[in-house]
Design a protein around this motif. Structure first.
Motif, PDB file in Angstrom:
ATOM      1  N   GLU A 259     -17.978  17.348 -37.590  1.00  0.00           N
ATOM      2  CA  GLU A 259     -18.916  17.117 -38.688  1.00  0.00           C
ATOM      3  C   GLU A 259     -19.765  18.347 -38.986  1.00  0.00           C
ATOM      4  OE1 GLU A 259     -21.117  13.579 -37.936  1.00  0.00           O
ATOM      5  OE2 GLU A 259     -19.326  12.335 -37.711  1.00  0.00           O
TER       6      GLU A 259
ATOM      7  N   GLY B 204     -17.384  20.712 -40.918  1.00  0.00           N
ATOM      8  CA  GLY B 204     -16.785  20.170 -42.139  1.00  0.00           C
ATOM      9  C   GLY B 204     -17.669  20.344 -43.348  1.00  0.00           C
TER      10      GLY B 204
ATOM     11  N   ILE C  44     -16.872  13.405 -43.403  1.00  0.00           N
ATOM     12  CA  ILE C  44     -16.000  14.384 -44.058  1.00  0.00           C
ATOM     13  C   ILE C  44     -15.019  13.668 -44.983  1.00  0.00           C
ATOM     14  CG2 ILE C  44     -14.199  16.109 -43.665  1.00  0.00           C
ATOM     15  CD1 ILE C  44     -15.640  16.959 -41.159  1.00  0.00           C
TER      16      ILE C  44
END
Length: 582
Positions: A262, A265, A305
């Motif tokens: 995360e 991303g 994402i």
């Protein structure tokens, strides 16, 4: 998915027939050539120029003149041993040294500090010379070569992850990351390769060691510099192409950890990956395939994402446009393109798991494309399209219901039920059953789409329902065999070990077809609730306790749900309702 070591092999080495070989002369043949004079032949016959006098002269010897005695040459340079006294002494010294046992260099904190000190000196020296002689590259090229060699020396650190924490706490992490912005792209690529090695999945690092290194790299602005560097690399150049590959390897290794996925991303990374996978290539290259794989890994490991790609980057439409090329054909077997298409299918499957992805899937006519693939595509493409549809209709909420309605509206029932009636592999059957379950659960009770779906199970004298019941009997037999083996094992084990192996036994039951059996029971429960004829057929085929068997299966599923989970609470309510009809 195929493993990463097999996917990204280096280009094959040209065969020996295409490579120029070093021709080594035969010493024996050379000796014979000098021994036989121009006036003789190896067979003892005279050549055309031989005379009688030659034949009768016993004192004449064939071949070159014998070398003089060793004593005749004062320095002994050319005959005898063929080397001088100094050379002989040097070789003797080397032999003595080779006989001695050397201890390998100890890789520890002292070694690391020495490496850090040397590395920082090389970095500073190169920066100083570049600034001083900016217009005269010849004066800093040597320092650049030294720096490049020093960068490669960090490779040994990947074999000693116990030093990662200490390395992460040093200033060398920032220096190493800073080289990604070096004016010389070869230096930047060398730094990327080392970072890729340090993060490689084959490194036997503890989670704490890996986390410390990753945190230090991200704090040093790794992502920003990595993305900036990718913009200046030209993949027409072999070295730059290698740099892109190792940059993707860094992203993949970071994305493999959900907690880090995360963080990396961000929109810049996602946008670059999306742009890279849509670049036209013939034949499709390794880096394009790798970019699709990295994107799929990111999507698989992070829900935010997936949502970001669907809403901010319109990724669903991109994936569908890329996959449309395979609606009637398979990519070449065992090629980068085959792996690429599989990764794009997997990426799309991840995104349509989210409500935002489902909505975009309907808008971009993804249902229609997948149905075309089911009807006209090859076996491999058909299976992947079916998997996408199964994930798209699954779940709860209005977006899932909208996909179900679109499947019926696009005349998808005929295609899906035709697949069900064919002799198919277990994966195909599992996905079709999943779609049946979702359609019966999500389509509104009085809607035309639901009525059309139910009528499919009743047409042709309930042939689809009969096949469902036969499938249930088959899966129940398989599970019974697995359960018998498990009970036999449990009878010989203490209670604590039985608890430890619970996950293993559940996995074996799933492999035996537990999930498909439970899905069939939910479908049959819906059909029994809608049609009393189905209830009679269940009793006829499964026995008087047939509905009780289905009810017990639903009860087991209900007991396996988690408390406090909103989706599981909805499922629990559905199961309770179905059990009242049984």
């Amino acid at each position: 998915m195929t493993s990463v070591d097999d996917l990204f092999k280096k280009p094959g080495i040209p065969s020996g027939s295409l490579k120029r070989k070093l021709e080594v002369p035969d010493a024996q043949e050379a000796y014979k050539a000098t021994k036989v004079s121009s006036g003789s032949s190896p067979n003892g016959n005279h050549s055309n120029g031989a005379t009688v006098e030659d034949e009768n002269d016993d004192d004449v010897e064939a071949g070159p003149e014998l070398p003089p005695d060793e004593d005749d040459d004062e320095e002994g340079r050319f005959f005898g041993t063929g080397m001088t006294k100094d050379t002989a002494e040097a070789l003797d010294y080397i032999d003595q040294q080779e006989e001695e046992t050397y201890e390998p260099e100890k890789i520890d904190s002292v070694w690391l500090r020495r490496l850090i000190t040397g590395f920082e000196k090389k970095v500073n020296k190169n920066a100083e010379l570049r600034a001083r002689y900016e217009g005269d590259p010849a004066k800093f090229m040597d320092s650049e070569a030294d720096l490049d060699a020093e960068i490669k020396s960090w490779s040994l650190l990947s074999e000693h992850p116990e030093l990662y924490v200490e390395f992460a706490e040093s200033g060398s992490v920032s220096n190493l990351i800073g080289l990604l912005a070096h004016e010389n792209t070869d230096i930047a690529i060398g730094a990327i390769e080392i970072i890729s090695e340090l993060l490689d999945e084959d490194v036997q690092a503890e989670q704490e060691q890996w986390d410390a290194l990753v945190a230090a790299l991200l704090d040093a602005d790794l992502l920003e510099l990595l993305m900036s560097n990718l913009k200046r690399l030209d993949e027409e150049n072999e070295s730059d192409r290698s740099g892109v590959y190792h940059s993707l390897a860094v992203l993949e290794n970071l994305a493999s950890q959900q907690s880090v996925a995360e963080k990396i991303g961000q929109e810049k990374v996602l946008l670059w990956l999306c742009n890279r996978i849509k670049e036209p290539e013939r034949p499709l290259g390794q880096n394009k395939q790798y970019a699709a794989e990295v994107l799929q890994v990111l999507l698989q490991n992070s829900q935010p994402i997936r949502k970001r790609l669907a809403t901010d980057l319109d990724g669903v439409d991109l994936f569908l446009r890329l996959l449309a090329a395979y609606r009637k054909r398979d990519p070449p077997k065992d090629s980068h393109e085959e792996e690429y298409s599989e990764n794009v299918f997997d990426a799309l499957t991840c995104v349509v798991d989210e409500q935002e992805g489902k909505s975009k899937f309907v808008e971009a006519e993804g249902v229609e494309l997948c149905l075309i693939m089911l009807k006209e595509g090859t076996k491999n493409i058909c299976q992947r399209a079916l998997r996408v549809l199964d994930h798209a209709v699954a779940g709860q909420g209005s977006a899932s219901a909208a996909v179900c309605e679109k499947v019926v509206e696009a005349a998808g029932l005929k295609t899906i039920f035709s697949l069900f009636m064919k002799r198919s592999d277990s994966a195909t059957v599992e996905h079709v059953l999943g779609m049946f379950s979702s359609l019966l659960r999500l389509l509104p009770g009085d809607s035309a789409a639901r009525i059309r779906t139910l009528s499919k199970f009743t047409e042709k004298q309930y042939e689809k329902t009969s096949k469902l019941i036969e499938l249930r009997k088959e899966y129940a037999r398989r599970i019974a065999v697995v359960d018998k083996d498990i009970r036999k094992e449990q009878s010989t084990l203490p209670d604590d070990e039985i608890e430890q192996r619970a996950a293993e036994w559940l996995s074996r039951r799933l492999d035996g077809g537990l999930f498909s059996l439970q899905t069939i029971d939910i479908i049959l429960a819906w059909l029994v609730a809608e049609d009393q004829v189905v209830k009679a057929k269940v009793a006829e085929s499964l026995g008087d306790d047939g509905t009780q068997q289905i009810k017990s299966s639903l009860e087991d599923q209900k007991n396996g749900l988690e408390d406090g989970n909103a989706e599981d609470e909805d499922t629990r309510e559905m199961l309770d309702t179905l059990m009242t009809f049984l």
